[in-house]
Design an enzyme around this catalytic site. Sequence first.
Site, mmCIF file in Angstrom:
data_model
loop_
_atom_site.group_PDB
_atom_site.id
_atom_site.type_symbol
_atom_site.label_atom_id
_atom_site.label_comp_id
_atom_site.label_asym_id
_atom_site.label_seq_id
_atom_site.Cartn_x
_atom_site.Cartn_y
_atom_site.Cartn_z
ATOM 1 N N GLU A 1 12.188 -6.488 34.261
ATOM 2 C CA GLU A 1 12.888 -7.763 34.099
ATOM 3 C C GLU A 1 13.487 -8.191 35.445
ATOM 4 O O GLU A 1 13.656 -9.373 35.713
ATOM 5 C CB GLU A 1 13.985 -7.638 33.023
ATOM 6 C CG GLU A 1 14.252 -8.945 32.307
ATOM 7 C CD GLU A 1 15.168 -8.803 31.102
ATOM 8 O OE1 GLU A 1 16.315 -8.375 31.266
ATOM 9 O OE2 GLU A 1 14.733 -9.116 29.978
ATOM 10 N N GLU B 1 17.215 -12.610 17.517
ATOM 11 C CA GLU B 1 16.975 -11.360 16.787
ATOM 12 C C GLU B 1 18.288 -10.695 16.379
ATOM 13 O O GLU B 1 18.468 -10.245 15.240
ATOM 14 C CB GLU B 1 16.185 -10.362 17.652
ATOM 15 C CG GLU B 1 14.782 -10.797 18.012
ATOM 16 C CD GLU B 1 14.711 -11.503 19.366
ATOM 17 O OE1 GLU B 1 15.625 -12.304 19.676
ATOM 18 O OE2 GLU B 1 13.746 -11.261 20.106
ATOM 19 N N HIS C 1 -1.078 15.619 27.178
ATOM 20 C CA HIS C 1 -2.120 15.706 26.154
ATOM 21 C C HIS C 1 -2.513 14.334 25.639
ATOM 22 O O HIS C 1 -3.127 14.210 24.579
ATOM 23 C CB HIS C 1 -1.629 16.602 25.012
ATOM 24 C CG HIS C 1 -1.284 17.971 25.504
ATOM 25 N ND1 HIS C 1 -2.212 18.976 25.617
ATOM 26 C CD2 HIS C 1 -0.122 18.461 25.999
ATOM 27 C CE1 HIS C 1 -1.627 20.050 26.115
ATOM 28 N NE2 HIS C 1 -0.362 19.765 26.368
ATOM 29 N N GLY D 1 22.673 -8.198 31.612
ATOM 30 C CA GLY D 1 22.383 -7.525 30.344
ATOM 31 C C GLY D 1 21.804 -6.130 30.532
ATOM 32 O O GLY D 1 22.232 -5.161 29.903
ATOM 33 N N ARG D 2 20.830 -6.010 31.420
ATOM 34 C CA ARG D 2 20.160 -4.708 31.611
ATOM 35 C C ARG D 2 21.004 -3.723 32.406
ATOM 36 O O ARG D 2 20.610 -2.588 32.622
ATOM 37 C CB ARG D 2 18.779 -4.911 32.233
ATOM 38 C CG ARG D 2 18.758 -5.737 33.514
ATOM 39 C CD ARG D 2 17.331 -6.166 33.848
ATOM 40 N NE ARG D 2 17.225 -7.083 34.969
ATOM 41 C CZ ARG D 2 17.347 -8.404 34.893
ATOM 42 N NH1 ARG D 2 17.601 -8.969 33.730
ATOM 43 N NH2 ARG D 2 17.211 -9.170 35.964
ATOM 44 N N LYS E 1 25.416 -10.053 24.864
ATOM 45 C CA LYS E 1 26.147 -10.703 25.959
ATOM 46 C C LYS E 1 26.355 -12.192 25.642
ATOM 47 O O LYS E 1 27.441 -12.712 25.739
ATOM 48 C CB LYS E 1 25.373 -10.528 27.268
ATOM 49 C CG LYS E 1 26.039 -11.175 28.451
ATOM 50 C CD LYS E 1 25.289 -10.912 29.741
ATOM 51 C CE LYS E 1 25.882 -11.750 30.869
ATOM 52 N NZ LYS E 1 25.183 -11.576 32.137
ATOM 53 N N LYS F 1 11.039 -17.799 23.948
ATOM 54 C CA LYS F 1 12.145 -17.990 22.995
ATOM 55 C C LYS F 1 12.132 -19.428 22.469
ATOM 56 O O LYS F 1 12.289 -19.659 21.271
ATOM 57 C CB LYS F 1 13.488 -17.746 23.684
ATOM 58 C CG LYS F 1 13.776 -16.304 24.023
ATOM 59 C CD LYS F 1 15.191 -16.202 24.581
ATOM 60 C CE LYS F 1 15.449 -14.835 25.185
ATOM 61 N NZ LYS F 1 16.754 -14.752 25.837
#
Length: 548
Positions: free
Chosen positions: A353, A212, A384, A267-268, A206, A512
Amino acid sequence: MSALTNSSLWQTLKKHRETLASLTLRQLFSEDPARFDRFNASAGPFFLDYSKNLMTTETLDLLLNLAQQANLPQTIQKMFAGDLINRTEHRAVLHVALRAGRDAPPLKVQGQDIRAEVQQVLKRMETFVHQIRSGEWRGYDGRVITDVVNIGIGGSDLGPASVMTALPADCTGPRVHYVSNVDGAHLTYTLKSLNPAQTLFVVASKTFTTQETLLNAHSARSWFLDAAQQEQYIAQHFVAISTNEVEVSRFGIDPQHMFGFWDWVGGRYSLWSAIGLSIALGIGMDKFNELLAGAHEMDEHFRTAPLSRNLPVLMGLIGLWYINFFDAQTHAILPYDQGLERFVAHIQQVSMESTGKSVTLDGETVDYATGAVVWGGAGTNGQHAYYQLLHQGTHLIPADFLLPMRSRVPLGTHHRVLTANVLAQSEALMRGKTKEEARQELLAQGMSGEALENLLPHKVFPGNRPSNTLLFEELTAHTLGGLLALYEHRTFVQGTLWNINAFDQWGVELGKQLARSIEPELSEQGMTSVHDGSTGGLIHHIRDTLFG
Ligand code: F6P
């Protein structure tokens, strides 16, 4: 005290919770044979059973009143109307507009009707998707594109990746891979089996400033150029999805090969925008449109259904009930569908978030708990692994069990066994096993005396552990769209009730900033700056180990 906790409704809920302390779910079911009919709701393909919750009709009424007190109905309308409800960023919140379809009524953001722009981007996506999937768009040596690598992180990765993991039966296009982690292994291993001449990179960000993603994109570019040799070929192999044309150009991607979206898409919440391009490349535009349509159906349910029959509202309120009145700190999402494994990770971002906030919209520190830790994974695997703690541990962990009633990949009795397991788990959590039941079981197994008494406490299950069960017909693109939208809106409901901004994420910034300043300190010539003893010590330890 905050206005919320000071409100008489909140106080009533607190007292009401105390009256429930001695009530058990077993009791509630035995006293009310119609409990299942009373506590369920449906929307389109979804059926929610919420009867296995520590609540009565009075609880529900009180929670619904709390929603009214928080102006939830009005806030829902505000979101759909494009009001600037993301107050700290002064933005509208309109991911719902991305899936409203061609015939959506006019919708203005700061005076501008946004429908045409949304349709325009969808049209461009459609053309591009067709070109790639039909083989019309080719790589630099004339061969077709066989692999797509989406480079993004957070919302620019998890949403699309979770959709692609959920719909393997619909993946009819090129293979789609997702690279998110700045750990070089992620990119290296992903590229290992790919041919640069037949690979398309979709750089999804965005902001187009995410460290990254940019580093991964630059490394991918070098990998590509090692083989292609000529910069001009970048155009055929790199496209960008962003709101930041300047940075996209600076990276070297022609804005003509950029698909845009808007600051009113968080963004999410962005998989519905051009960020979903990798999905459309993999499953085709028709299926992508089905995904949007399924989400829109849930949007309409959320916008119009009465609160008491409204799935996201009910699920949001029930979650809040446990967080605020039972001190539950986590919430488990347990889909009984292997394809929904990544769904949990995506909803974890959507929820955590959004609701990981401790000041209200007015900037006051909250005096009540907000978002829970969301976690989980696909059943039956979890049974399990971590279910032991759900059954006999000391924490109250409300859970959502999700199940498609029909499998898209039928195989013998597998789906019936899967279904039996999900039903058994919610029943076991709810019923538990009393001391007497455990004793009888051990006696029946031939145990007695001291051996029996010693083992007995370990065989007791406290039960009374709440869960929702959400059934849907089949995991198609359409139902998946609805499921994703359901959890988005559930988060919205909680954010509204807690009076927090569920649409910003300032909390991620500090890390960041620090990473940017620490990174040069880790090189051989780097100068270390002032840190706390621990961080400074770790930097020195790493440097000493690497450079002596
Ligand atoms: O750092 C958090 C975050 O901003 C998320 O909200 C977002 O989904 C992710 O990073 C990726 O951001 P972008 O799409 O701008 O690269």
